[in-house]
Structure formats: structure tokens, C-alpha cells
Design an enzyme around this catalytic site. Sequence first.
Site, PDB file in Angstrom:
ATOM      1  N   GLN A  10      36.618  44.108  46.781  1.00 54.88           N
ATOM      2  CA  GLN A  10      35.261  43.883  47.286  1.00 54.88           C
ATOM      3  C   GLN A  10      34.796  45.103  48.082  1.00 54.88           C
ATOM      4  OE1 GLN A  10      33.125  41.254  46.645  1.00 54.88           O
ATOM      5  NE2 GLN A  10      31.662  42.574  47.684  1.00 54.88           N
ATOM      6  N   LYS A  68      31.937  33.999  45.006  1.00 53.78           N
ATOM      7  CA  LYS A  68      32.566  34.281  43.707  1.00 53.78           C
ATOM      8  C   LYS A  68      33.759  33.351  43.495  1.00 53.78           C
ATOM      9  CE  LYS A  68      31.293  39.170  43.912  1.00 53.78           C
ATOM     10  NZ  LYS A  68      31.759  40.497  44.340  1.00 53.78           N
ATOM     11  N   ASP A 100      35.624  44.404  37.082  1.00 52.66           N
ATOM     12  CA  ASP A 100      34.390  44.933  37.666  1.00 52.66           C
ATOM     13  C   ASP A 100      33.790  46.062  36.811  1.00 52.66           C
ATOM     14  OD1 ASP A 100      33.076  44.075  39.893  1.00 52.66           O
ATOM     15  OD2 ASP A 100      34.371  45.118  41.325  1.00 52.66           O
TER      16      ASP A 100
END
Length: 294
Positions: free
Chosen positions: A97, A53, A120
Site C-alpha cells: 500500500q 480492499k 497491482d
Amino acid sequence: MPARILDGEAFASQIHLETASRVAALTKRGVTPRLVFIRVGEDPASRAYVSRKESRAKEVGISSTTLVLPETTSLPDLLRQIDTLNADPKVHGILIQSPLPQGLPNDQVYARVTPSKDVDGFHPVNFGKLLLGDPTGFLPCTPAGILEILRLGKIPTRGKHAVIVGRGQIVGRPLAVLLAQKSPHADCTVTLAHSSTPNLSSITRQADILVGALGRPLFLTKEHVQAGATVIDVGVNRVPDPASPRGYRLVGDVDFSSVQPVAGAITPNPGGVGPMTIALLLSNTVRAAEDASS
Ligand code: NAP
């Protein structure tokens, strides 16, 4: 004829181009979009995901850093770190994460990220906006990426029957809401199947669009698929593989070789949903920067 491949890498590249031009417009105004990843512990898969990412973020001009915290980080320490990033006006997006080490409650941690930096789309406020159809929220990246695959792959959706296997919080459930919404690239009739669904294959065989989001290796085979259906494989599963240096390999929820001859269109895995998840994350980050600077 084998199914048409829905190339997630190619679709993601299109989105990255648009994202890069939005970054350029922001940079002209003196704003550099900034995304901070928080990784707790040294899970090898998490390290790989974050570094992928980060490198994509760099390619489109987003500045990103990773805050690496030890496996033993306490909940109050982690929440303090999130608060610091929430308060920093130069940080536009925060991504924690997963998986978090055991003992750190996911819901509490994700809910600490301020909704305007929750790129997110996991915060309850953004989840609520998704349900309400309020476009000011951030959509969760994987379900939003799947909608983009259908749009860019020119798969008709209006009035089609979509069957999603798996009602997980980050994929199945939000995807069901998105596919059912009244909009040109959704408007499906949705069935959300799960582990208590009886006669699963009799239901999946009615699907015009079939999504595997259950986390079971190669679970969906040609027996589950109606001829000509569009099949989207979300799953990322580790299966032991002594021949691989890592000792395992990653496979999806769909048995591609069995399903491709029957389906009309299919995502490869890898190279389908995964790249689109990253593309939507970066697009959300740029939107956070645009909103913050408007
Ligand atoms: P999850 O929260 O564990 O949910 C799994 C769902 O599958 C549950 O609803 C479960 O039913 C259902 N299920 C399990 N076994 C089943 C069976 N035999 N028949 C029917 N339904 C069954 O998982 P998730 O977080 O949604 O993730 C799903 C998969 O997507 C995982 O492989 C994950 O790694 C992958 N994923 C990929 C991406 C990407 O970017 N490519 C992003 C996120 C997730 P119950 O509710 O009844 O238990």
C-alpha cells in the site's frame, strides 16, 4: 440535459460477481486465492484503503491478510518480508500500500514483488508487457478500471480523441498506452497533457473523452470540457474541512457541479474510479491464482 452518471459502484459490482464465480471454480479445485497487503506505518488514509480492499476481497471469497510493519522498517527488512511472500506458494497476490514512509524507495520496493504476484501491475516486467500489448502481464488497476468504465458504460472509443491530464506513473502514462492500443474498447487518439502543457483548456476542449489524473482539487471545470464529452475523474485530493471530524474531506480533480451540465457522461467522485480500481485488483488476484494452479 445533465450528463449521464457512469456509476463505478454498479460496474464494480458486475465485475465482483464474475470474480466471485471464478473464485468458486478455483475453490472446487481446492485452490483459495490469497492476497497479502503490506502496510508500512499508520497513515490513516492507507489504513482505510486497505480495510476497504480487504472487506471487498472477503465478499468475493478471496482470503486476505494485512502485514502491518512499523514506520521505522528498514529497506532490507521490507525486502525480506516481500521475499518470504514471493516464496510462499499459498500467496497469489502481494500489494504494497502506498504511500511508503519517506526513505523507502518506491521503485526498488515494487520491483521486488515477483511479477506473477504483482497484482497491482507496478513491476517493470508488467509495465513492459503493457507497452508491448502482451496479455500475460498484469495491467495496473486504475487505468484498467477506467477502460472497464468506458466499456461497461458503452462509451464509444474507436477513433475518439482522449485527453488525459496528468502523466503520473500509475495512472496517466499507462492509461495513455491502453487507450491508444488497437482494440475494440480503446483505439483512441491520445493526448497526454501535464504541467508544462500550454493552453491546457484549448486542448481539453477537443476531447471526446477527458480524464483528470493530476491530483489538483476541482481543477477541471466547464471551461475545460467540450459539450457532450465523457469525463472521468481519477483524482483523490484532501482539502481542509473544519466541519468534518477528520478535519478534511476528499474531492476529485473535476468540479462535478460545473462540469455535469456540459458533459455527456461523467464519473461521480467518490463512486467512480475508486471502486473500479478495487474490482480490477481482485480480478487480477484471481487471475494470479488461476495462472499458478493451471
Ligand atoms: P502524480 O504521479 O503526482 O502525477 C500528477 C501529474 O499531474 C503529473 O504528470 C503532473 O505534471 C500533472 N499536473 C500537476 N499539476 C498540473 C496542472 N496544473 N496542469 C496539468 N498537469 C498537471 O499523480 P498520480 O499518482 O498519477 O495520481 C493522480 C491523481 O489520481 C491523484 O489525485 C491520486 O490520488 C489519484 N489516484 C486515484 C486512484 C483511484 O483509485 N481513484 C488511483 C491512483 C491515483 P508533471 O509531470 O509535469 O509534474
